[in-house]
Enzyme design. Structure first.
Site, short mmCIF file in Angstrom:
data_model
loop_
_atom_site.label_atom_id
_atom_site.label_comp_id
_atom_site.label_asym_id
_atom_site.label_seq_id
_atom_site.Cartn_x
_atom_site.Cartn_y
_atom_site.Cartn_z
N HIS A 100 -70.56 -11.51 -55.21
CA HIS A 100 -71.81 -10.92 -55.65
C HIS A 100 -72.69 -10.56 -54.45
O HIS A 100 -72.66 -11.25 -53.42
CB HIS A 100 -72.58 -11.88 -56.56
CG HIS A 100 -71.77 -12.42 -57.69
ND1 HIS A 100 -71.25 -11.61 -58.68
CD2 HIS A 100 -71.38 -13.68 -57.99
CE1 HIS A 100 -70.58 -12.37 -59.54
NE2 HIS A 100 -70.65 -13.62 -59.15
N GLU A 118 -75.57 -18.27 -57.37
CA GLU A 118 -75.34 -19.07 -58.56
C GLU A 118 -74.89 -20.47 -58.20
O GLU A 118 -74.62 -20.77 -57.03
CB GLU A 118 -74.28 -18.40 -59.45
CG GLU A 118 -72.92 -18.29 -58.80
CD GLU A 118 -71.96 -17.41 -59.59
OE1 GLU A 118 -71.13 -17.98 -60.33
OE2 GLU A 118 -72.04 -16.18 -59.46
N HIS A 175 -65.15 -16.12 -54.75
CA HIS A 175 -65.00 -17.24 -55.67
C HIS A 175 -64.29 -16.82 -56.95
O HIS A 175 -64.23 -15.64 -57.28
CB HIS A 175 -66.36 -17.84 -56.02
CG HIS A 175 -67.25 -16.89 -56.75
ND1 HIS A 175 -68.03 -15.95 -56.13
CD2 HIS A 175 -67.49 -16.74 -58.10
CE1 HIS A 175 -68.71 -15.27 -57.02
NE2 HIS A 175 -68.39 -15.71 -58.23
N ARG A 195 -65.27 -7.09 -58.22
CA ARG A 195 -63.97 -7.70 -58.44
C ARG A 195 -63.05 -7.39 -57.27
O ARG A 195 -62.87 -6.23 -56.90
CB ARG A 195 -63.38 -7.18 -59.75
CG ARG A 195 -62.32 -8.05 -60.36
CD ARG A 195 -61.91 -7.54 -61.74
NE ARG A 195 -62.97 -7.72 -62.73
CZ ARG A 195 -63.50 -6.73 -63.44
NH1 ARG A 195 -63.06 -5.49 -63.27
NH2 ARG A 195 -64.45 -6.97 -64.31
#
Length: 318
Positions: A100, A118, A175, A195
């Protein structure tokens, strides 16, 4: 306006890797055979939570944020979107390897207000379950070459996990959540995902999912950096509060209640997800039952509250 918790209804998202545990473990009436995500506290346009009680019942959290900023400690002249998003993810299969962007890249390239840092609290993990967290490349050139060559086993860093583990995932971190893991995710309110690798799998129509290699390479942290988080334990009567992370975008705690606790709220607002057990919360003399699968916000203006029962919660604030 509110002298009680603001309970929220989850929004469910179908995912190729999803399963049935959001029903079997949390009792949610899920709409899909492969339900991968429950957005349980969300004001994001792609899935805003509905308020279930009080003066704003039937409105969304997004509407409450925009029209009643006083509930969140916002002054009338403050702008911006609700900053946080809480999810429960059921990984019946491996998630794609992804990354991200940070805030700057999200604003400049995607015209979105937030990037995505996150963190994960592992609720369940099957024996042998693993996550992908980081990589082994030393330079951007090596990283790009290993991606181009498809040397995933050499590139990707795998880490075993079990229930109770906590993982902080800053923007830029490669991740993936592995098969057999259920997590509660606290994140910035962003839906931007690049992705990198999807195991060459196909959907029901035989199509592979889109990759975003140029963007992923642009935002990935190389070399991988381990971030140490300082954790701290505090006690409030029968409540053990473990601070899992205190960073720029959020502070997250794990609460373990066995008995009773009188609590004081010093933050603008508090997000609470009950992940195990059953109990009660009392605000201004009003007692409400809370149980596993409930998610609520304690709004600004609630200064004192009382908890009772046997509960585990994941709690967050700005």
């Amino acid at each position: 306006m509110y002298n009680e918790p603001m309970f929220l209804k989850p929004v469910f998202q179908e995912r190729i890797w999803g399963g049935q545990k959001l029903n079997t473990e949390f009792g949610y009436d899920i709409p899909y055979a492969r339900t991968g995500e429950a957005w349980v506290i969300s004001a994001h346009p792609n899935g805003p939570s509905e308020i279930l009680n009080g003066p704003l019942q039937g409105k969304t959290l997004k509407e409450a944020w925009e029209n009643h900023g006083e509930l969140f400690g916002r002054s009338q002249d403050q702008t911006g979107e609700y900053p946080l998003l809480i999810k429960i993810l059921d990984a019946a299969n491996d998630l794609s390897v992804q990354v991200h962007p940070d805030d700057a890249y999200a604003r400049e390239v995607e015209n979105q207000p937030y990037g995505k840092t996150e963190c994960w609290y592992v609720l369940q993990a099957e024996e042998g379950a693993e996550i992908i967290f980081g990589h082994h490349a030393s330079t951007k050139e090596e990283f790009e070459q290993m991606v181009a060559d498809g040397r995933w086993d050499s590139l990707l860093r795998k880490v075993p996990v079990q229930a109770g583990d906590f993982i902080y995932v800053p923007s830029g971190t490669i991740h993936a959540i592995g098969k057999g893991i259920v997590i509660l995710e606290t994140q910035q309110s962003s839906d931007i995902t690049y992705r990198v690798y999807d195991y060459d799998r196909t959907d029901g129509q035989g199509n592979t999912r889109e990759l975003h290699l140029d963007s992923a390479i642009a935002v990935s942290t190389v070399p991988h950096k381990e971030v140490e988080v300082e954790q701290e334990v505090s006690y409030f009567g029968g409540l053990t509060s473990k601070r899992l992370v205190k960073e720029q975008y959020f502070t997250v705690y794990h609460w373990d209640l066995d008995g009773e606790a009188d609590m004081t709220m010093d933050d603008d607002f508090l997000q609470v997800s009950v992940v195990e057990g059953q109990g009660w919360i009392t605000v201004d003399g009003k007692v409400q039952e809370i149980q596993k699968g409930d998610h609520f916000i304690l709004p600004n203006g609630v200064h004192h509250y009382h908890l009772a029962g046997q509960l585990e919660c994941v709690v967050s604030h700005l």
